[in-house]
Design a protein around this motif. Structure first.
Motif, mmCIF file in Angstrom:
data_model
loop_
_atom_site.group_PDB
_atom_site.id
_atom_site.type_symbol
_atom_site.label_atom_id
_atom_site.label_comp_id
_atom_site.label_asym_id
_atom_site.label_seq_id
_atom_site.Cartn_x
_atom_site.Cartn_y
_atom_site.Cartn_z
ATOM 1 N N UNK A 118 0.826 -1.205 0.000
ATOM 2 C CA UNK A 118 0.000 0.000 0.000
ATOM 3 C C UNK A 118 0.862 1.258 0.000
ATOM 4 N N UNK A 119 1.896 1.265 0.831
ATOM 5 C CA UNK A 119 2.794 2.425 0.880
ATOM 6 C C UNK A 119 3.514 2.617 -0.448
ATOM 7 N N UNK A 120 3.882 1.520 -1.085
ATOM 8 C CA UNK A 120 4.538 1.581 -2.387
ATOM 9 C C UNK A 120 3.611 2.222 -3.421
ATOM 10 N N UNK A 121 2.323 1.859 -3.361
ATOM 11 C CA UNK A 121 1.344 2.448 -4.281
ATOM 12 C C UNK A 121 1.084 3.913 -3.927
ATOM 13 N N UNK A 122 0.921 4.160 -2.651
ATOM 14 C CA UNK A 122 0.599 5.505 -2.179
ATOM 15 C C UNK A 122 1.686 6.520 -2.548
ATOM 16 N N UNK A 123 2.957 6.131 -2.439
ATOM 17 C CA UNK A 123 4.067 7.034 -2.717
ATOM 18 C C UNK A 123 4.582 6.917 -4.150
ATOM 19 N N UNK A 124 3.997 6.029 -4.948
ATOM 20 C CA UNK A 124 4.404 5.884 -6.342
ATOM 21 C C UNK A 124 5.847 5.434 -6.507
ATOM 22 N N UNK A 125 6.251 4.455 -5.692
ATOM 23 C CA UNK A 125 7.639 3.989 -5.711
ATOM 24 C C UNK A 125 7.946 3.315 -7.046
ATOM 25 N N UNK A 126 9.050 3.745 -7.633
ATOM 26 C CA UNK A 126 9.537 3.169 -8.886
ATOM 27 C C UNK A 126 10.664 2.196 -8.534
ATOM 28 N N UNK A 127 10.713 1.065 -9.240
ATOM 29 C CA UNK A 127 11.748 0.058 -8.983
ATOM 30 C C UNK A 127 13.125 0.670 -9.174
ATOM 31 N N UNK A 128 14.030 0.329 -8.276
ATOM 32 C CA UNK A 128 15.382 0.880 -8.294
ATOM 33 C C UNK A 128 16.087 0.516 -9.603
ATOM 34 N N UNK A 129 16.611 1.506 -10.267
ATOM 35 C CA UNK A 129 17.375 1.294 -11.489
ATOM 36 C C UNK A 129 16.536 0.968 -12.709
ATOM 37 N N UNK A 130 15.251 1.201 -12.662
ATOM 38 C CA UNK A 130 14.370 0.853 -13.768
ATOM 39 C C UNK A 130 14.480 1.876 -14.898
ATOM 40 N N UNK A 131 14.826 1.398 -16.090
ATOM 41 C CA UNK A 131 14.897 2.269 -17.268
ATOM 42 C C UNK A 131 13.500 2.642 -17.753
ATOM 43 N N UNK A 132 12.544 1.767 -17.487
ATOM 44 C CA UNK A 132 11.166 2.000 -17.938
ATOM 45 C C UNK A 132 10.288 2.604 -16.847
ATOM 46 N N UNK A 133 10.886 2.962 -15.717
ATOM 47 C CA UNK A 133 10.142 3.499 -14.566
ATOM 48 C C UNK A 133 9.001 2.578 -14.140
ATOM 49 N N UNK A 134 9.329 1.309 -13.954
ATOM 50 C CA UNK A 134 8.334 0.324 -13.535
ATOM 51 C C UNK A 134 7.949 0.549 -12.074
ATOM 52 N N UNK A 135 6.661 0.605 -11.794
ATOM 53 C CA UNK A 135 6.235 0.760 -10.397
ATOM 54 C C UNK A 135 6.424 -0.540 -9.629
ATOM 55 N N UNK A 136 6.682 -0.427 -8.341
ATOM 56 C CA UNK A 136 6.878 -1.611 -7.500
ATOM 57 C C UNK A 136 5.577 -2.174 -6.946
ATOM 58 N N UNK A 137 4.540 -1.360 -6.825
ATOM 59 C CA UNK A 137 3.354 -1.798 -6.102
ATOM 60 C C UNK A 137 2.663 -3.026 -6.690
ATOM 61 N N UNK A 138 2.612 -3.211 -8.027
ATOM 62 C CA UNK A 138 1.888 -4.414 -8.493
ATOM 63 C C UNK A 138 2.513 -5.716 -7.990
ATOM 64 N N UNK A 139 3.829 -5.795 -8.044
ATOM 65 C CA UNK A 139 4.460 -7.038 -7.595
ATOM 66 C C UNK A 139 4.423 -7.138 -6.083
ATOM 67 N N UNK A 140 4.530 -6.016 -5.401
ATOM 68 C CA UNK A 140 4.431 -6.040 -3.935
ATOM 69 C C UNK A 140 3.030 -6.448 -3.494
ATOM 70 N N UNK A 141 2.028 -6.146 -4.297
ATOM 71 C CA UNK A 141 0.655 -6.524 -3.950
ATOM 72 C C UNK A 141 0.422 -8.025 -4.111
ATOM 73 N N UNK A 142 1.200 -8.669 -4.959
ATOM 74 C CA UNK A 142 1.028 -10.113 -5.143
ATOM 75 C C UNK A 142 1.549 -10.919 -3.952
ATOM 76 N N UNK A 143 2.468 -10.355 -3.199
ATOM 77 C CA UNK A 143 3.003 -11.062 -2.025
ATOM 78 C C UNK A 143 1.901 -11.282 -0.979
ATOM 79 N N UNK A 144 1.199 -10.231 -0.522
ATOM 80 C CA UNK A 144 0.132 -10.496 0.454
ATOM 81 C C UNK A 144 -1.022 -11.298 -0.153
ATOM 82 N N UNK A 145 -1.228 -11.184 -1.449
ATOM 83 C CA UNK A 145 -2.274 -11.987 -2.084
ATOM 84 C C UNK A 145 -1.941 -13.475 -1.962
ATOM 85 N N UNK A 146 -0.705 -13.844 -2.299
ATOM 86 C CA UNK A 146 -0.288 -15.243 -2.183
ATOM 87 C C UNK A 146 -0.283 -15.726 -0.748
#
Length: 181
Positions: A118-146
């Motif tokens: 949620x914090x990753x989504x709320x703050x719009x965190x971009x994956x470290x070193x991402x050339x495409x500015x990929x957001x982290x929240x989608x993959x972080x959301x799959x962890x609590x889902x699993x």
């Protein structure tokens, strides 16, 4: 009650199959990204942007999403050197205790990882070193889902012990295999 004790585990199994299919698709996607990146590097001197980051993110989903299915198959790593010698009744009590502790522990992990997502989504965190500015929240959301689905699976196994995997101990399996040969 019998109908309920059969229909709930059956519905859970159906969801498990869909989650495993989705994980298989993600694995295929990871293979395609890797293949395209290798072809790009070899023939065009240009890899797929963020190929390693994409693979890392997909790997997280592949690991966390099917944990409930692994629980249903009784395929999580177990050390049963001592408990294999216990009577079936005591083994069942220990499995029940393990399921209770598992729901509590992984329920807590679910809550904490959901907060991080949620914090990753709320703050719009971009994956470290991402050339495409990929957001982290989608993959972080799959962890609590699993993790939450794994907790659901363990809870169902607590409520309906007949949904627990029925397998003999590794000691018994090894002895039977030795007798055959």
């Amino acid at each position: 009650m019998t109908r309920l004790s059969q229909s709930i585990p059956r519905a859970i199994n159906s969801v498990d199959r869909q989650i495993v299919r989705f994980s298989q698709l993600l694995l295929a996607l990871m293979v395609v990204v890797t293949f395209l990146s290798v072809v790009g590097r070899t023939f065009f001197s240009q890899a797929v942007p963020d190929d390693l980051l994409i693979s890392e993110m997909i790997m997280v989903a592949i690991v966390f999403l099917p944990m409930g299915y692994v629980q249903s198959a009784g395929a999580h790593l177990e050390v049963t050197v001592i408990t294999d010698h216990f009577p079936r009744k005591i083994q069942s009590v220990l499995v029940t205790l393990g399921l209770i502790l598992g729901v509590i522990f992984f329920g807590l992990m679910t809550w904490l990882s959901a907060r991080v997502a949620w914090e990753s989504w709320e703050f719009g965190v971009i994956a470290y070193g991402s050339a495409l500015d990929l957001p982290e929240w989608p993959i972080r959301a799959l962890i609590p889902l699993g993790l939450s689905w794994w907790c659901v699976r363990m809870f169902v196994q607590l409520i309906f012990p007949s949904s627990r995997p029925d397998h003999e101990s590794e000691l018994t399996q090894a002895l039977e295999e030795t007798e055959v040969h």
